[in-house]
Motif scaffolding. Structure first.
Motif, PDB file in Angstrom:
ATOM      1  N   ALA A 173      -7.269 -69.646  41.137  1.00 34.34           N
ATOM      2  CA  ALA A 173      -6.141 -68.827  41.599  1.00 34.34           C
ATOM      3  C   ALA A 173      -4.840 -69.219  40.914  1.00 34.34           C
ATOM      4  N   ALA A 174      -4.670 -70.520  40.643  1.00 31.08           N
ATOM      5  CA  ALA A 174      -3.399 -70.988  40.079  1.00 31.08           C
ATOM      6  C   ALA A 174      -3.349 -70.908  38.561  1.00 31.08           C
ATOM      7  N   PHE A 175      -4.500 -71.157  37.889  1.00 27.65           N
ATOM      8  CA  PHE A 175      -4.481 -71.287  36.429  1.00 27.65           C
ATOM      9  C   PHE A 175      -5.427 -70.348  35.696  1.00 27.65           C
ATOM     10  N   GLY A 176      -6.243 -69.601  36.449  1.00 35.11           N
ATOM     11  CA  GLY A 176      -7.204 -68.724  35.797  1.00 35.11           C
ATOM     12  C   GLY A 176      -8.362 -69.480  35.190  1.00 35.11           C
ATOM     13  N   ASP A 177      -8.596 -70.723  35.602  1.00 30.36           N
ATOM     14  CA  ASP A 177      -9.653 -71.573  35.062  1.00 30.36           C
ATOM     15  C   ASP A 177     -10.174 -72.442  36.206  1.00 30.36           C
ATOM     16  N   ASP A 178     -11.488 -72.337  36.503  1.00 29.99           N
ATOM     17  CA  ASP A 178     -12.010 -73.066  37.657  1.00 29.99           C
ATOM     18  C   ASP A 178     -12.716 -74.367  37.290  1.00 29.99           C
ATOM     19  N   GLU A 179     -12.513 -74.866  36.054  1.00 31.18           N
ATOM     20  CA  GLU A 179     -13.147 -76.122  35.678  1.00 31.18           C
ATOM     21  C   GLU A 179     -12.483 -77.293  36.414  1.00 31.18           C
ATOM     22  N   VAL A 180     -13.318 -78.154  37.015  1.00 31.38           N
ATOM     23  CA  VAL A 180     -12.821 -79.356  37.675  1.00 31.38           C
ATOM     24  C   VAL A 180     -13.647 -80.549  37.214  1.00 31.38           C
ATOM     25  N   PHE A 181     -13.126 -81.743  37.445  1.00 39.12           N
ATOM     26  CA  PHE A 181     -13.855 -82.957  37.122  1.00 39.12           C
ATOM     27  C   PHE A 181     -13.553 -84.010  38.175  1.00 39.12           C
ATOM     28  N   VAL A 182     -14.269 -85.122  38.104  1.00 42.77           N
ATOM     29  CA  VAL A 182     -14.135 -86.176  39.102  1.00 42.77           C
ATOM     30  C   VAL A 182     -13.797 -87.488  38.406  1.00 42.77           C
ATOM     31  N   GLU A 183     -12.862 -88.240  38.997  1.00 45.84           N
ATOM     32  CA  GLU A 183     -12.504 -89.553  38.465  1.00 45.84           C
ATOM     33  C   GLU A 183     -12.278 -90.512  39.626  1.00 45.84           C
ATOM     34  N   PRO A 184     -12.321 -91.825  39.382  1.00 45.33           N
ATOM     35  CA  PRO A 184     -12.055 -92.782  40.464  1.00 45.33           C
ATOM     36  C   PRO A 184     -10.655 -92.574  41.037  1.00 45.33           C
ATOM     37  N   TYR A 185     -10.535 -92.761  42.346  1.00 40.10           N
ATOM     38  CA  TYR A 185      -9.233 -92.629  43.002  1.00 40.10           C
ATOM     39  C   TYR A 185      -8.675 -94.021  43.269  1.00 40.10           C
ATOM     40  N   ILE A 186      -7.515 -94.297  42.702  1.00 37.53           N
ATOM     41  CA  ILE A 186      -6.851 -95.592  42.881  1.00 37.53           C
ATOM     42  C   ILE A 186      -5.871 -95.461  44.046  1.00 37.53           C
ATOM     43  N   GLU A 187      -6.116 -96.202  45.104  1.00 39.39           N
ATOM     44  CA  GLU A 187      -5.378 -96.029  46.360  1.00 39.39           C
ATOM     45  C   GLU A 187      -3.899 -96.368  46.260  1.00 39.39           C
ATOM     46  N   ALA A 188      -3.559 -97.450  45.591  1.00 38.82           N
ATOM     47  CA  ALA A 188      -2.185 -97.959  45.644  1.00 38.82           C
ATOM     48  C   ALA A 188      -1.576 -98.060  44.255  1.00 38.82           C
ATOM     49  N   GLY A 189      -1.677 -97.013  43.485  1.00 39.69           N
ATOM     50  CA  GLY A 189      -1.088 -97.016  42.152  1.00 39.69           C
ATOM     51  C   GLY A 189       0.253 -96.304  42.126  1.00 39.69           C
ATOM     52  N   ARG A 190       0.979 -96.522  41.062  1.00 36.43           N
ATOM     53  CA  ARG A 190       2.240 -95.805  40.839  1.00 36.43           C
ATOM     54  C   ARG A 190       2.024 -94.741  39.766  1.00 36.43           C
ATOM     55  N   HIS A 191       2.599 -93.587  39.993  1.00 32.02           N
ATOM     56  CA  HIS A 191       2.515 -92.513  39.007  1.00 32.02           C
ATOM     57  C   HIS A 191       3.705 -92.659  38.050  1.00 32.02           C
ATOM     58  N   VAL A 192       3.403 -93.047  36.825  1.00 29.35           N
ATOM     59  CA  VAL A 192       4.441 -93.270  35.812  1.00 29.35           C
ATOM     60  C   VAL A 192       4.137 -92.381  34.611  1.00 29.35           C
ATOM     61  N   GLU A 193       5.175 -91.791  34.037  1.00 28.37           N
ATOM     62  CA  GLU A 193       4.968 -90.900  32.907  1.00 28.37           C
ATOM     63  C   GLU A 193       6.013 -91.132  31.827  1.00 28.37           C
ATOM     64  N   VAL A 194       5.669 -90.680  30.619  1.00 26.95           N
ATOM     65  CA  VAL A 194       6.558 -90.813  29.467  1.00 26.95           C
ATOM     66  C   VAL A 194       6.867 -89.423  28.919  1.00 26.95           C
ATOM     67  N   GLN A 195       8.137 -89.124  28.790  1.00 29.61           N
ATOM     68  CA  GLN A 195       8.566 -87.869  28.158  1.00 29.61           C
ATOM     69  C   GLN A 195       8.526 -88.031  26.648  1.00 29.61           C
ATOM     70  N   VAL A 196       7.830 -87.107  25.972  1.00 25.77           N
ATOM     71  CA  VAL A 196       7.817 -87.126  24.514  1.00 25.77           C
ATOM     72  C   VAL A 196       8.458 -85.847  23.996  1.00 25.77           C
ATOM     73  N   LEU A 197       9.008 -85.942  22.807  1.00 26.31           N
ATOM     74  CA  LEU A 197       9.579 -84.789  22.113  1.00 26.31           C
ATOM     75  C   LEU A 197       9.280 -84.960  20.630  1.00 26.31           C
ATOM     76  N   ALA A 198       8.655 -83.964  20.031  1.00 29.86           N
ATOM     77  CA  ALA A 198       8.244 -84.063  18.632  1.00 29.86           C
ATOM     78  C   ALA A 198       8.702 -82.837  17.860  1.00 29.86           C
ATOM     79  N   ASP A 199       9.110 -83.062  16.601  1.00 32.99           N
ATOM     80  CA  ASP A 199       9.481 -81.920  15.759  1.00 32.99           C
ATOM     81  C   ASP A 199       8.330 -81.584  14.819  1.00 32.99           C
ATOM     82  N   THR A 200       8.552 -80.619  13.950  1.00 31.47           N
ATOM     83  CA  THR A 200       7.502 -80.169  13.026  1.00 31.47           C
ATOM     84  C   THR A 200       7.497 -80.974  11.731  1.00 31.47           C
TER      85      THR A 200
END
Length: 614
Positions: A173-200
């Motif tokens: 319904a949200a993305f037009g693609d119903d593929e899913v997968f399964v991975e281990p769930y880490i109970e007490a982790g922090r969600h950290v991300e890195v912003q990238v920006l790249a040119d041509t």
């Protein structure tokens, strides 16, 4: 040179992109569903094109219609925003094949990273295949898209099949693609991300880190930059991995590489090949405009060899139309007023008087604060949220304020299980006992102007209100000297303002009315009639719709007379692009079933009745 941009999106992100385009002198084009014909993004754009379609949310997934709209409107470039088709390689190709400029990474890069399963394989990682008891708990995730849709925690093996089915339906319904997968769930982790920006031309920037650990239903609520408390070696490792992932697929434009950090180790989650909802905190600390940089990269310009230096700390809070105390139930209705204090960035796709419906994500706005230090940014944002005027559906605003001031957050010891541990205390009602009195005094002033009633001096007037699910009574006297109430001094009272002196301290209460809705400050009250109208009583064991939405699923084989267990899912509602399961309140027999597939329901609609086993 880009002269006209069509944004293949709606709401807050469309308005935010239009803002930069206007500053750069670029013409803007909006697309909209029928439900969004009067939406803010359609009103502020230079041109708007209707996308025909029966289902409002699905309309924005029609890439063929969006390309036609771009060509018909004279746009020469398309920006996808986030969500919907923003990570759809076929859509990117269609835009390019139509002779339009695509403001995003190459379709091949999207394809390589849009599927989380393929992204993991690219970095030498593989999802779980055959889940066993030893693997629990696990996380079911949609291979395409994000935002918490198509994501489920599974703690019991017998629940896996049902959660896989629910995740597939939500992802489709949200993305037009119903593929899913399964991975281990880490109970007490922090969600950290890195912003990238790249040119041509081969330059890739790693623009610091963000911490997005405060989440509900795997969707971020509070985000900040930089991620606090990370060791320098870990930060450098995150940057290196993010740049490596971008280079591996020939990435260009803005993207984000996400990790789960636990015990000073980083676990790769995914790469989002688009602009993130939380990009403003990165913009704040680096003093850049990521949308403007996206446009420059799309035009072929070269980035500087090194990114700018980060300064200070920034925090973003997402305002949602939802009730955290009621399992985050989405809320609908009129947004009467939304204003934030000066000095705070407010990104929103709504304005006063807009209707909040059931078709889209419940996010109303984002508030972003920037300050020299993290502690100052927290204080600034919490204070701004308290002073923000917000009249309309129930929101998570009070939860945000309490979350920002919670010791676990202020000391940077939070993780993704924050709300699992603290939701109860963070949603504990804390009503102000003087609010009903202020409402009653304002009402008394208004009515007394027209001489509608006389007061017996020895007997107080009384008004009853519903506030935060409870009933309150306010009493006052109207004398020749003016309004009087026990325990306080009435300094001033009129239709818009009441000032009370309480133990020597004057407090101001601003009053606003919208038809039969009353707000004292930001507290909503409902005046109760003197002689209440009898209400319909439902039988014990009744399942009532907790929100407006659509019945998208009824438990397989469910029929009147069937035995059910307490907590067993019986009906699924879809509202604001999320599925919500309605479970049996008790063990017993299903004695009535009113819910039907595709049925539109309102709050309180009777879905089924379970009669308890004696």
């Amino acid at each position: 040179m880009i002269t006209s941009v069509l944004v293949a999106n709606r709401g807050e992100i469309a308005c935010r992109i239009f803002r930069t385009c206007r500053e750069l002198g670029i013409r803007t084009v909006a697309v909209h569903s029928d439900a969004d014909a009067n939406a803010l993004h359609a009103r502020v754009a230079d041109a708007a094109v209707r996308l025909p379609g029966a289902a409002p949310a699905e309309t924005y997934l029609r890439g063929d219609l969006i390309v036609k709209a771009a060509l018909a409107s004279g746009a020469d470039a398309v920006h996808p925003g986030y969500g919907f088709l923003s990570e759809n390689a076929d859509f990117a190709r269609a835009v390019i094949d139509a002779g339009l400029l695509w403001i995003g990474p190459p379709p091949e890069a999207i394809e390589a990273m849009a599927s989380k399963t393929r992204a993991k394989q690219l970095l030498g990682l593989t999802p779980l295949q055959d889940v066993t008891e030893a693997d629990l708990p696990v996380l079911v995730k949609a291979a395409a898209g994000g935002g918490g849709r198509g994501m489920r925690i599974v703690r019991r093996l017998q629940d896996l099949d049902a959660e896989l089915a629910a995740a597939r339906a939500e992802a489709l319904a949200a993305f037009g693609d119903d593929e899913v997968f399964v991975e281990p769930y880490i109970e007490a982790g922090r969600h950290v991300e890195v912003q990238v920006l790249a040119d041509t031309h081969g330059t890739v920037w790693a623009l610091g880190t963000r911490d997005c650990s405060l989440q509900r239903r795997h969707q971020k609520v509070i985000e900040e930059a930089p991620a606090p408390g990370l060791k320098l070696e870990l930060t450098e490792s995150l940057h290196e991995t993010a740049v490596r992932a971008a280079r591996a697929v020939g990435y260009t434009g803005a993207g984000t590489v996400e990790f789960l950090v636990a015990d000073d180790k980083a676990h790769f989650l995914e790469m989002n090949t688009r602009l993130q909802v939380e990009h403003p905190v990165t913009e704040a600390i680096f003093d850049i405009d990521l949308v403007a940089l996206q446009l420059r990269v799309a035009e072929g310009h070269t980035l500087e060899a090194d990114p700018p230096r980060a300064r200070g700390h920034a925090i973003e809070a997402r305002l949602y139309a939802e009730d955290p105390s009621q399992d985050w139930a989405p809320q609908t209705g009129t947004l009467h007023r939304l204003t934030a204090p000066e000095g705070i960035r407010l990104d929103t796709g709504y304005t006063d008087g807009d209707e909040i419906g059931v078709h889209y994500d419940p996010m109303l706005a984002k508030l972003i604060a920037h300050a020299p230090t993290r502690a100052e940014a927290i204080r600034k944002l919490a204070g701004a949220l308290q002073r923000t005027t917000l009249h309309g559906p129930t929101t998570n605003r009070d939860l945000l304020v309490r979350s920002l001031r919670h010791k676990e957050f202020t000391t940077a010891r939070m993780d993704t299980g924050f709300y699992d541990r603290h939701l109860g205390e963070l949603t504990e009602p804390a009503p102000d006992p003087y609010v009903p009195l202020a409402a009653a005094l304002s009402d008394a002033h208004t009515r007394s102007r027209f001489g509608a009633w006389r007061n017996v001096p020895s007997q107080p007037q009384s008004k009853r209100y519903a506030m935060a699910g409870e009933e309150y009574e306010a009493q006052y006297w109207q004398t020749r000297e003016g309004l009087r109430a026990e325990g306080v001094r009435v300094v001033h009272a009129d239709a818009g303002l009441v000032v009370l002196e309480i133990e020597g301290v004057q407090r101001k209460f601003e009053i606003a009315c919208y038809g039969d809705q009353l707000y004292v400050g930001n507290t909503a009250l409902t005046a109760l009639p003197r002689f209440p109208t009898p209400t319909t009583e439902h039988a014990p064991g009744s399942l009532l719709a907790p929100m407006p939405g659509t019945v998208v699923r009824v438990a397989e084989g469910l029929a009147v007379g069937a035995p059910v267990r307490a907590g067993e899912p019986l009906v699924w509602l879809e509202a604001m692009k999320m599925q919500h399961q309605i479970s049996a309140p008790t063990t017993g027999t299903l004695t009535a079933l009113h819910a039907a597939l595709g049925q539109q329901v309102q709050v309180g609609t009777l879905l089924a009745v379970v009669t308890a086993t004696p």
